[in-house]
Design an enzyme around this catalytic site. Sequence first.
Site, PDB file in Angstrom:
ATOM      1  N   ALA A 181       2.341  10.414  -1.943  1.00 53.30           N
ATOM      2  CA  ALA A 181       1.497  10.204  -2.803  1.00 53.30           C
ATOM      3  C   ALA A 181       0.117  11.113  -2.691  1.00 53.30           C
ATOM      4  CB  ALA A 181       1.047   8.818  -2.750  1.00 53.30           C
ATOM      5  N   ASP A 215      -6.965  14.035   2.799  1.00 51.10           N
ATOM      6  CA  ASP A 215      -6.171  13.033   3.826  1.00 51.10           C
ATOM      7  C   ASP A 215      -4.653  13.199   3.171  1.00 51.10           C
ATOM      8  OD1 ASP A 215      -8.059  12.054   5.069  1.00 51.10           O
ATOM      9  OD2 ASP A 215      -8.790  10.555   3.617  1.00 51.10           O
ATOM     10  N   MET A 260      -0.528  10.689  -9.373  1.00 49.39           N
ATOM     11  CA  MET A 260      -0.673   9.764 -10.409  1.00 49.39           C
ATOM     12  C   MET A 260      -1.811  10.306 -11.337  1.00 49.39           C
ATOM     13  SD  MET A 260      -0.369   6.203  -8.301  1.00 49.39           S
ATOM     14  CE  MET A 260      -1.491   6.631  -7.356  1.00 49.39           C
ATOM     15  N   CYS A 291      -5.338  -1.645  -7.439  1.00 51.13           N
ATOM     16  CA  CYS A 291      -4.636  -0.336  -7.574  1.00 51.13           C
ATOM     17  C   CYS A 291      -3.508   0.079  -6.551  1.00 51.13           C
ATOM     18  CB  CYS A 291      -5.716   0.863  -7.361  1.00 51.13           C
ATOM     19  SG  CYS A 291      -4.923   2.394  -7.967  1.00 51.13           S
ATOM     20  N   GLY A 332      -1.993   8.653   2.237  1.00 48.48           N
ATOM     21  CA  GLY A 332      -3.126   8.925   3.053  1.00 48.48           C
ATOM     22  C   GLY A 332      -4.021   7.932   3.589  1.00 48.48           C
ATOM     23  N   CYS A 372     -12.602   6.136 -10.129  1.00 47.10           N
ATOM     24  CA  CYS A 372     -12.168   7.114 -11.221  1.00 47.10           C
ATOM     25  C   CYS A 372     -12.525   6.713 -12.587  1.00 47.10           C
ATOM     26  CB  CYS A 372     -10.543   7.344 -10.928  1.00 47.10           C
ATOM     27  SG  CYS A 372      -9.791   5.867 -11.293  1.00 47.10           S
TER      28      CYS A 372
END
Length: 384
Positions: free
Chosen positions: A25, A31, A51, A125, A149, A223
Amino acid sequence: MMRTEAHFETLPVRDELLTGLVAVAMSGGVDSSTVAALLQEQARPVIGLTMQLWNQRRLPALQSDGPAQHRCCSLDDVYDAKRVAQHLNFPHYVVNFEEQFEARVVRPFVEQYLSGRTPIACTNCNTDVKFEPLLRMARQIGAECLATGHYARIRKNEETGRSELLRARDDSKDQSYFLWGLTQEQLSRSEFPLGELTKEEVRAAARRVNLPVAEKRESMELCFVPNGNYVQFIEAYSRESGAPLASAAGEIVNAEGAVVGRHAGVHNFTIGQRKGLGFAAGKPLYVQAIDREKNRVVVGDDESLRATTCEIEQVNWIALDDPSAPFRAAVKIRHKHVPALATVEPLDATHARVTFDAPQRAITSGQGGVFYDGDRVLGGGWIR
Protein backbone atom coordinates in the site's frame (compact mmCIF):
# COMPACT_ATOMS: atom_id res chain seq x y z
CA MET A 1 -4.36 3.92 -14.43
CA MET A 2 -6.29 0.99 -13.07
CA ARG A 3 -9.82 1.95 -11.96
CA THR A 4 -11.77 -0.31 -9.67
CA GLU A 5 -15.48 -0.73 -9.15
CA ALA A 6 -17.05 0.24 -5.86
CA HIS A 7 -18.72 -3.00 -4.78
CA PHE A 8 -15.88 -5.22 -3.60
CA GLU A 9 -18.20 -7.64 -1.81
CA THR A 10 -18.95 -9.19 -5.21
CA LEU A 11 -15.39 -9.49 -6.46
CA PRO A 12 -13.90 -13.00 -6.51
CA VAL A 13 -10.61 -13.76 -4.77
CA ARG A 14 -8.07 -15.40 -7.03
CA ASP A 15 -7.80 -19.12 -6.25
CA GLU A 16 -4.11 -19.37 -7.12
CA LEU A 17 -1.84 -16.87 -5.42
CA LEU A 18 1.48 -15.93 -6.97
CA THR A 19 4.16 -17.38 -4.75
CA GLY A 20 5.69 -14.72 -2.52
CA LEU A 21 3.96 -11.75 -4.20
CA VAL A 22 3.42 -8.85 -1.81
CA ALA A 23 1.11 -5.93 -2.53
CA VAL A 24 2.44 -2.74 -0.95
CA ALA A 25 0.00 0.00 0.00
CA MET A 26 1.94 2.98 -1.30
CA SER A 27 0.95 6.43 -0.05
CA GLY A 28 3.83 8.19 -1.79
CA GLY A 29 5.61 8.90 1.48
CA VAL A 30 8.98 7.71 2.69
CA ASP A 31 7.57 5.02 4.97
CA SER A 32 5.56 2.95 2.48
CA SER A 33 8.19 3.54 -0.21
CA THR A 34 10.87 2.14 2.09
CA VAL A 35 8.66 -0.89 2.75
CA ALA A 36 8.74 -1.67 -0.96
CA ALA A 37 12.52 -1.26 -1.07
CA LEU A 38 13.06 -3.50 1.97
CA LEU A 39 10.87 -6.25 0.53
CA GLN A 40 12.78 -6.10 -2.74
CA GLU A 41 16.04 -6.48 -0.82
CA GLN A 42 14.58 -9.73 0.55
CA ALA A 43 14.12 -10.87 -3.08
CA ARG A 44 10.34 -10.83 -2.73
CA PRO A 45 8.22 -9.86 -5.75
CA VAL A 46 6.37 -6.60 -5.18
CA ILE A 47 3.42 -4.80 -6.72
CA GLY A 48 2.43 -1.29 -5.64
CA LEU A 49 -1.16 -0.17 -4.99
CA THR A 50 -1.98 3.49 -4.37
CA MET A 51 -5.45 4.51 -3.28
CA GLN A 52 -7.21 7.47 -4.87
CA LEU A 53 -9.45 8.49 -1.97
CA TRP A 54 -10.62 12.04 -2.42
CA ASN A 55 -11.11 14.46 -5.30
CA GLN A 56 -8.75 17.27 -4.36
CA ARG A 57 -10.74 19.71 -6.53
CA ARG A 58 -13.82 19.42 -4.34
CA LEU A 59 -14.80 22.30 -2.05
CA PRO A 60 -12.58 24.87 -3.82
CA ALA A 61 -13.67 27.60 -1.39
CA LEU A 62 -11.59 25.89 1.29
CA GLN A 63 -8.38 25.97 -0.73
CA SER A 64 -5.82 28.28 0.85
CA ASP A 65 -4.08 31.04 -1.09
CA GLY A 66 -0.88 30.36 0.81
CA PRO A 67 1.49 27.38 0.67
CA ALA A 68 -0.39 24.09 0.49
CA GLN A 69 -0.34 22.07 3.67
CA HIS A 70 1.07 18.59 3.27
CA ARG A 71 -1.83 16.16 3.46
CA CYS A 72 -1.74 12.43 3.03
CA CYS A 73 -3.08 10.83 -0.17
CA SER A 74 -2.82 14.01 -2.28
CA LEU A 75 -2.29 13.93 -6.05
CA ASP A 76 1.39 14.72 -5.47
CA ASP A 77 1.58 11.62 -3.31
CA VAL A 78 0.13 9.50 -6.11
CA TYR A 79 2.79 10.80 -8.49
CA ASP A 80 5.52 10.19 -5.91
CA ALA A 81 4.39 6.60 -5.45
CA LYS A 82 4.58 6.11 -9.22
CA ARG A 83 8.11 7.58 -9.25
CA VAL A 84 9.24 5.19 -6.52
CA ALA A 85 7.81 2.18 -8.36
CA GLN A 86 9.60 3.25 -11.54
CA HIS A 87 12.83 3.78 -9.58
CA LEU A 88 12.64 0.31 -8.04
CA ASN A 89 11.20 -1.21 -11.24
CA PHE A 90 8.02 -2.97 -10.11
CA PRO A 91 4.40 -2.69 -11.31
CA HIS A 92 2.28 0.06 -9.78
CA TYR A 93 -1.44 0.77 -10.02
CA VAL A 94 -3.75 3.48 -8.74
CA VAL A 95 -7.06 2.13 -7.43
CA ASN A 96 -10.08 4.37 -7.06
CA PHE A 97 -11.69 4.01 -3.65
CA GLU A 98 -13.36 7.43 -3.60
CA GLU A 99 -16.87 6.00 -3.20
CA GLN A 100 -15.91 3.74 -0.29
CA PHE A 101 -13.86 6.48 1.35
CA GLU A 102 -16.68 8.99 1.28
CA ALA A 103 -19.27 6.49 2.50
CA ARG A 104 -17.15 4.90 5.22
CA VAL A 105 -14.90 7.75 6.36
CA VAL A 106 -15.93 11.25 5.29
CA ARG A 107 -19.69 11.04 5.78
CA PRO A 108 -19.45 9.35 9.21
CA PHE A 109 -16.82 11.93 10.20
CA VAL A 110 -19.24 14.77 9.46
CA GLU A 111 -22.22 13.02 11.03
CA GLN A 112 -20.36 12.27 14.25
CA TYR A 113 -19.09 15.83 14.63
CA LEU A 114 -22.63 17.12 14.15
CA SER A 115 -23.84 14.70 16.83
CA GLY A 116 -21.35 16.05 19.36
CA ARG A 117 -18.74 13.31 19.09
CA THR A 118 -15.06 13.71 18.12
CA PRO A 119 -14.28 11.00 15.54
CA ILE A 120 -10.93 9.62 14.36
CA ALA A 121 -10.97 9.48 10.58
CA CYS A 122 -7.64 7.62 10.34
CA THR A 123 -8.95 4.66 12.34
CA ASN A 124 -12.01 4.40 10.11
CA CYS A 125 -9.80 4.62 7.04
CA ASN A 126 -7.52 1.84 8.27
CA THR A 127 -10.36 -0.45 9.30
CA ASP A 128 -12.86 0.16 6.52
CA VAL A 129 -10.74 1.11 3.49
CA LYS A 130 -7.06 0.15 3.72
CA PHE A 131 -7.61 -3.26 5.29
CA GLU A 132 -10.90 -4.19 3.68
CA PRO A 133 -11.27 -3.32 -0.01
CA LEU A 134 -7.53 -2.80 -0.50
CA LEU A 135 -6.62 -6.16 1.02
CA ARG A 136 -9.42 -7.72 -1.02
CA MET A 137 -7.95 -6.12 -4.14
CA ALA A 138 -4.48 -7.41 -3.23
CA ARG A 139 -5.84 -10.93 -2.94
CA GLN A 140 -7.74 -10.59 -6.20
CA ILE A 141 -4.56 -9.81 -8.15
CA GLY A 142 -2.77 -12.80 -6.64
CA ALA A 143 -0.78 -11.31 -3.75
CA GLU A 144 -0.27 -13.43 -0.68
CA CYS A 145 -0.41 -10.45 1.66
CA LEU A 146 -0.60 -6.68 1.97
CA ALA A 147 2.35 -4.72 3.39
CA THR A 148 1.96 -1.17 4.69
CA GLY A 149 4.15 1.54 6.18
CA HIS A 150 2.47 1.47 9.59
CA TYR A 151 4.69 1.57 12.66
CA ALA A 152 3.36 -1.49 14.48
CA ARG A 153 4.12 -5.21 14.67
CA ILE A 154 2.23 -8.43 13.98
CA ARG A 155 3.13 -11.81 15.40
CA LYS A 156 1.47 -15.23 15.55
CA ASN A 157 0.80 -16.58 19.04
CA GLU A 158 1.51 -20.28 18.66
CA GLU A 159 -0.35 -21.16 21.86
CA THR A 160 -3.63 -19.41 21.02
CA GLY A 161 -3.32 -19.53 17.23
CA ARG A 162 -4.27 -15.84 17.08
CA SER A 163 -2.50 -13.08 15.18
CA GLU A 164 -1.47 -10.40 17.66
CA LEU A 165 -0.95 -6.67 17.17
CA LEU A 166 1.96 -5.08 19.04
CA ARG A 167 3.31 -1.59 19.54
CA ALA A 168 6.19 -0.48 17.31
CA ARG A 169 9.74 -0.53 18.62
CA ASP A 170 9.93 3.23 17.99
CA ASP A 171 7.52 4.45 20.65
CA SER A 172 7.43 7.97 19.20
CA LYS A 173 6.07 6.62 15.88
CA ASP A 174 3.82 3.83 17.19
CA GLN A 175 0.50 3.62 15.28
CA SER A 176 -1.06 0.62 16.99
CA TYR A 177 -3.71 2.91 18.51
CA PHE A 178 -5.21 3.43 15.03
CA LEU A 179 -5.24 -0.28 14.14
CA TRP A 180 -7.40 -1.82 16.88
CA GLY A 181 -10.21 -2.52 14.39
CA LEU A 182 -8.28 -5.09 12.32
CA THR A 183 -9.77 -8.57 12.25
CA GLN A 184 -7.86 -11.81 12.66
CA GLU A 185 -8.09 -12.47 8.92
CA GLN A 186 -6.79 -9.01 8.09
CA LEU A 187 -3.90 -9.29 10.55
CA SER A 188 -2.96 -12.74 9.26
CA ARG A 189 -2.67 -11.39 5.71
CA SER A 190 -0.84 -8.15 6.54
CA GLU A 191 2.78 -7.18 7.18
CA PHE A 192 4.25 -4.12 8.90
CA PRO A 193 7.95 -4.22 7.94
CA LEU A 194 8.73 -0.95 9.75
CA GLY A 195 7.59 -2.18 13.15
CA GLU A 196 11.11 -3.01 14.30
CA LEU A 197 12.68 0.18 12.88
CA THR A 198 13.04 3.74 14.07
CA LYS A 199 12.18 6.66 11.81
CA GLU A 200 15.90 7.45 11.49
CA GLU A 201 16.58 3.90 10.33
CA VAL A 202 13.79 4.16 7.76
CA ARG A 203 15.24 7.40 6.38
CA ALA A 204 18.67 5.79 6.21
CA ALA A 205 17.28 2.82 4.28
CA ALA A 206 15.53 5.17 1.85
CA ARG A 207 18.74 7.10 1.25
CA ARG A 208 20.72 3.89 0.77
CA VAL A 209 18.64 2.95 -2.27
CA ASN A 210 18.29 6.57 -3.46
CA LEU A 211 14.52 6.72 -3.17
CA PRO A 212 13.21 9.96 -4.74
CA VAL A 213 11.12 10.57 -1.58
CA ALA A 214 13.91 9.93 0.92
CA GLU A 215 13.80 13.51 2.25
CA LYS A 216 10.05 14.04 1.90
CA ARG A 217 8.41 15.50 4.99
CA GLU A 218 5.58 13.73 6.75
CA SER A 219 1.89 14.30 6.12
CA MET A 220 0.19 16.24 8.90
CA GLU A 221 -3.37 16.92 7.76
CA LEU A 222 -6.39 14.84 6.77
CA CYS A 223 -6.53 14.35 3.02
CA PHE A 224 -10.11 15.60 2.75
CA VAL A 225 -9.73 18.77 4.86
CA PRO A 226 -7.82 21.14 2.53
CA ASN A 227 -7.11 23.91 5.03
CA GLY A 228 -6.96 21.86 8.21
CA ASN A 229 -10.13 23.53 9.56
CA TYR A 230 -12.62 20.78 10.45
CA VAL A 231 -15.47 23.19 11.18
CA GLN A 232 -15.21 24.93 7.80
CA PHE A 233 -15.02 21.56 6.08
CA ILE A 234 -18.15 20.24 7.81
CA GLU A 235 -20.12 23.36 6.87
CA ALA A 236 -18.89 23.33 3.24
CA TYR A 237 -19.47 19.58 2.85
CA SER A 238 -23.01 19.93 4.20
CA ARG A 239 -23.75 22.72 1.71
CA GLU A 240 -22.32 20.68 -1.16
CA SER A 241 -24.42 17.70 -0.10
CA GLY A 242 -27.59 19.79 -0.44
CA ALA A 243 -28.24 19.91 3.30
CA PRO A 244 -26.71 23.16 4.56
CA LEU A 245 -26.59 23.41 8.32
CA ALA A 246 -29.54 25.27 9.73
CA SER A 247 -28.99 27.82 12.47
CA ALA A 248 -27.77 25.70 15.35
CA ALA A 249 -27.20 28.44 17.90
CA GLY A 250 -27.47 27.32 21.49
CA GLU A 251 -26.38 27.91 25.03
CA ILE A 252 -23.06 27.44 26.73
CA VAL A 253 -23.69 26.54 30.38
CA ASN A 254 -21.66 25.72 33.45
CA ALA A 255 -22.02 22.57 35.54
CA GLU A 256 -24.87 24.14 37.51
CA GLY A 257 -26.79 24.90 34.32
CA ALA A 258 -26.28 28.66 34.39
CA VAL A 259 -25.93 30.21 30.93
CA VAL A 260 -22.48 31.75 30.48
CA GLY A 261 -22.40 32.21 26.71
CA ARG A 262 -23.82 31.28 23.29
CA HIS A 263 -22.53 29.02 20.54
CA ALA A 264 -23.16 28.72 16.80
CA GLY A 265 -23.27 24.91 16.67
CA VAL A 266 -21.93 22.00 18.74
CA HIS A 267 -19.73 20.91 15.83
CA ASN A 268 -17.48 23.86 16.72
CA PHE A 269 -16.37 22.18 19.96
CA THR A 270 -14.50 19.17 21.28
CA ILE A 271 -14.09 17.88 24.83
CA GLY A 272 -11.21 19.63 26.60
CA GLN A 273 -11.25 22.65 24.29
CA ARG A 274 -10.25 25.91 25.94
CA LYS A 275 -9.72 28.42 23.14
CA GLY A 276 -12.48 29.74 20.94
CA LEU A 277 -15.31 29.43 23.47
CA GLY A 278 -16.58 32.84 22.42
CA PHE A 279 -16.83 34.52 25.82
CA ALA A 280 -14.53 35.84 28.51
CA ALA A 281 -14.28 34.26 31.94
CA GLY A 282 -12.37 35.11 35.07
CA LYS A 283 -10.62 31.73 35.04
CA PRO A 284 -9.67 29.09 32.47
CA LEU A 285 -12.72 27.11 31.34
CA TYR A 286 -12.82 24.00 29.18
CA VAL A 287 -15.50 22.12 27.27
CA GLN A 288 -16.63 19.45 29.70
CA ALA A 289 -19.52 17.91 27.76
CA ILE A 290 -21.53 18.32 24.56
CA ASP A 291 -25.28 17.76 24.93
CA ARG A 292 -26.57 17.31 21.38
CA GLU A 293 -30.18 16.71 22.42
CA LYS A 294 -30.40 20.03 24.28
CA ASN A 295 -27.98 21.72 21.87
CA ARG A 296 -25.85 22.77 24.80
CA VAL A 297 -22.12 22.97 25.46
CA VAL A 298 -21.15 22.45 29.09
CA VAL A 299 -17.97 24.12 30.39
CA GLY A 300 -16.07 23.79 33.64
CA ASP A 301 -12.64 24.04 35.21
CA ASP A 302 -9.82 21.59 34.59
CA GLU A 303 -10.84 19.36 37.48
CA SER A 304 -14.31 18.88 35.98
CA LEU A 305 -12.72 17.26 32.91
CA ARG A 306 -11.44 14.32 34.91
CA ALA A 307 -13.32 11.04 35.17
CA THR A 308 -12.52 7.48 36.21
CA THR A 309 -14.96 5.47 34.09
CA CYS A 310 -16.14 5.20 30.50
CA GLU A 311 -17.89 2.66 28.30
CA ILE A 312 -16.44 1.30 25.07
CA GLU A 313 -18.64 0.11 22.20
CA GLN A 314 -18.03 -1.89 19.00
CA VAL A 315 -15.12 -3.61 20.73
CA ASN A 316 -12.82 -5.73 18.57
CA TRP A 317 -10.90 -8.33 20.58
CA ILE A 318 -7.49 -9.07 19.09
CA ALA A 319 -5.34 -10.99 21.55
CA LEU A 320 -8.35 -12.28 23.49
CA ASP A 321 -11.33 -14.37 22.45
CA ASP A 322 -14.44 -12.60 23.79
CA PRO A 323 -13.39 -12.45 27.46
CA SER A 324 -16.16 -12.71 30.04
CA ALA A 325 -14.29 -11.80 33.22
CA PRO A 326 -12.78 -8.40 34.16
CA PHE A 327 -9.06 -8.02 33.48
CA ARG A 328 -6.32 -5.50 34.08
CA ALA A 329 -4.90 -3.44 31.22
CA ALA A 330 -3.29 -0.15 30.33
CA VAL A 331 -5.92 1.82 28.41
CA LYS A 332 -5.20 4.55 25.89
CA ILE A 333 -8.00 7.06 25.21
CA ARG A 334 -6.40 9.20 22.47
CA HIS A 335 -3.32 9.10 20.27
CA LYS A 336 -1.02 11.16 22.49
CA HIS A 337 -2.40 9.78 25.76
CA VAL A 338 -0.06 7.73 27.95
CA PRO A 339 -1.90 4.43 28.58
CA ALA A 340 -3.30 4.41 32.11
CA LEU A 341 -3.85 1.38 34.35
CA ALA A 342 -7.46 0.29 34.56
CA THR A 343 -9.85 -2.60 35.04
CA VAL A 344 -11.71 -3.58 31.88
CA GLU A 345 -15.06 -5.27 32.44
CA PRO A 346 -16.59 -6.94 29.36
CA LEU A 347 -20.35 -6.24 29.28
CA ASP A 348 -21.04 -8.39 26.23
CA ALA A 349 -19.15 -9.43 23.10
CA THR A 350 -18.78 -5.86 21.81
CA HIS A 351 -19.11 -3.62 24.89
CA ALA A 352 -16.88 -3.03 27.90
CA ARG A 353 -16.65 -0.72 30.89
CA VAL A 354 -13.29 0.80 31.80
CA THR A 355 -12.53 1.91 35.38
CA PHE A 356 -9.23 3.74 35.70
CA ASP A 357 -7.09 3.58 38.82
CA ALA A 358 -6.75 7.36 38.66
CA PRO A 359 -8.99 10.00 37.02
CA GLN A 360 -8.19 10.71 33.37
CA ARG A 361 -8.52 14.09 31.65
CA ALA A 362 -10.96 14.68 28.79
CA ILE A 363 -12.34 11.22 28.04
CA THR A 364 -13.98 12.01 24.71
CA SER A 365 -16.91 10.33 22.99
CA GLY A 366 -15.93 9.14 19.51
CA GLN A 367 -12.25 8.61 20.29
CA GLY A 368 -10.73 5.14 20.51
CA GLY A 369 -10.29 3.27 23.76
CA VAL A 370 -7.50 0.73 23.27
CA PHE A 371 -6.46 -1.95 25.79
CA TYR A 372 -2.77 -2.85 26.15
CA ASP A 373 -0.88 -5.57 27.99
CA GLY A 374 2.66 -4.28 27.68
CA ASP A 375 3.25 -4.04 23.93
CA ARG A 376 0.28 -6.25 23.04
CA VAL A 377 -3.01 -4.74 21.91
CA LEU A 378 -5.68 -6.80 23.63
CA GLY A 379 -8.50 -5.02 21.81
CA GLY A 380 -10.20 -1.70 21.40
CA GLY A 381 -13.38 0.14 20.49
CA TRP A 382 -15.08 3.52 20.43
CA ILE A 383 -15.61 5.57 23.58
CA ARG A 384 -19.37 5.99 23.98
